[in-house]
Design a protein around this motif. Sequence first.
Motif, short mmCIF file in Angstrom:
data_model
loop_
_atom_site.label_atom_id
_atom_site.label_comp_id
_atom_site.label_asym_id
_atom_site.label_seq_id
_atom_site.Cartn_x
_atom_site.Cartn_y
_atom_site.Cartn_z
N ASP A 231 0.83 -1.20 0.00
CA ASP A 231 0.00 0.00 0.00
C ASP A 231 0.87 1.25 0.00
N HIS A 234 2.55 1.72 -3.39
CA HIS A 234 1.61 2.17 -4.42
C HIS A 234 1.30 3.66 -4.26
N GLN A 235 1.08 4.09 -3.02
CA GLN A 235 0.81 5.52 -2.79
C GLN A 235 1.98 6.39 -3.26
N ARG A 237 4.43 5.64 -5.42
CA ARG A 237 4.62 5.60 -6.87
C ARG A 237 3.60 6.47 -7.59
N THR A 238 2.41 6.58 -7.02
CA THR A 238 1.37 7.42 -7.60
C THR A 238 1.68 8.90 -7.42
N SER A 239 2.14 9.27 -6.23
CA SER A 239 2.42 10.68 -5.93
C SER A 239 3.79 11.12 -6.41
N HIS A 240 4.71 10.17 -6.62
CA HIS A 240 6.07 10.49 -7.08
C HIS A 240 6.42 9.57 -8.25
N PRO A 241 5.81 9.77 -9.41
CA PRO A 241 6.03 8.84 -10.53
C PRO A 241 7.46 8.79 -11.04
#
Length: 280
Positions: A231, A234-235, A237-241
């Motif tokens: 979790d 994933h958070q 990677r979403t906020s810091h691509p």
Amino acid sequence: MVLDRTCQGTVRSLIGHTICFTGRVLVDGEWTVRTRCEELAEGRGADTRTDFSRKITLVVYGDLASKVVSDSRRAYSGKLVGAGVSRDEGRHVCVVDADGFSKLLKRRPAPCLKLRRSGAGHVRPVAAASSESGVLGAPLRVRRPGRRPSVDLALDLNHLDKATAAHEATVGALLVHLSGQGIEVRTHAPGAPAFDAGWFRGADVFIAEVKSLTGAREDQQIRLGIGQVLDYAHQLRTSHPGRRIHPVLVLEKRPTAPRWFPLSRSAGIRLTWAPDFPGV
């Protein structure tokens, strides 16, 4: 605290700098000896020197990361001491860590670190502010489980105390293990998911969830840890691509059931455990 007043806290490029190194440097996750670091820096427009002098404008420290050093007749410690003295005299010398050097080699800006003195001749490089990464925060410190004032409460929370102590002992062992590699373990940055520990290896970010196995069912703890660290990853990677995020599950000891090893690999999680922390 000596603040950077001339470069405004950021080293923009290696071009034009005269550099010295404290020793080998972890460049993008690979230990690199000083002579090779010099070749890489010169390939990016810098000049290099073996010893510290008034010509030096940038010090790169590698295997001294997160350690207090003093002028103890070791040349590499004298370089940081020299940088501190130069700053005191009004001639700013930039200091970057291994992650900063890796960024500069990629022609990206890097934070110029502050220097803190804790006594005569003692110098500590201070980690860059966490706002740059948005993932890692301040240096991690091991907490000590508090004492229970009530006998009844102590009986009720006996297992919890044991588990907390085991958790913090595992965290402490991880700190020692990584500091031996010149890596500083951090907390999560403000606003980031509340993982237990995080660290850089070059441009890669490793985030860890630590699970004790004392006083609890092993399968429950491991399942919980897998869910949490996936979790968190994933958070982030979403906020810091643009960040390469690696989830790590750290256990108090080697798990009994072998099935956790292929399961973790299939989920992209590094599974490791105290006291030797294989693979980390």
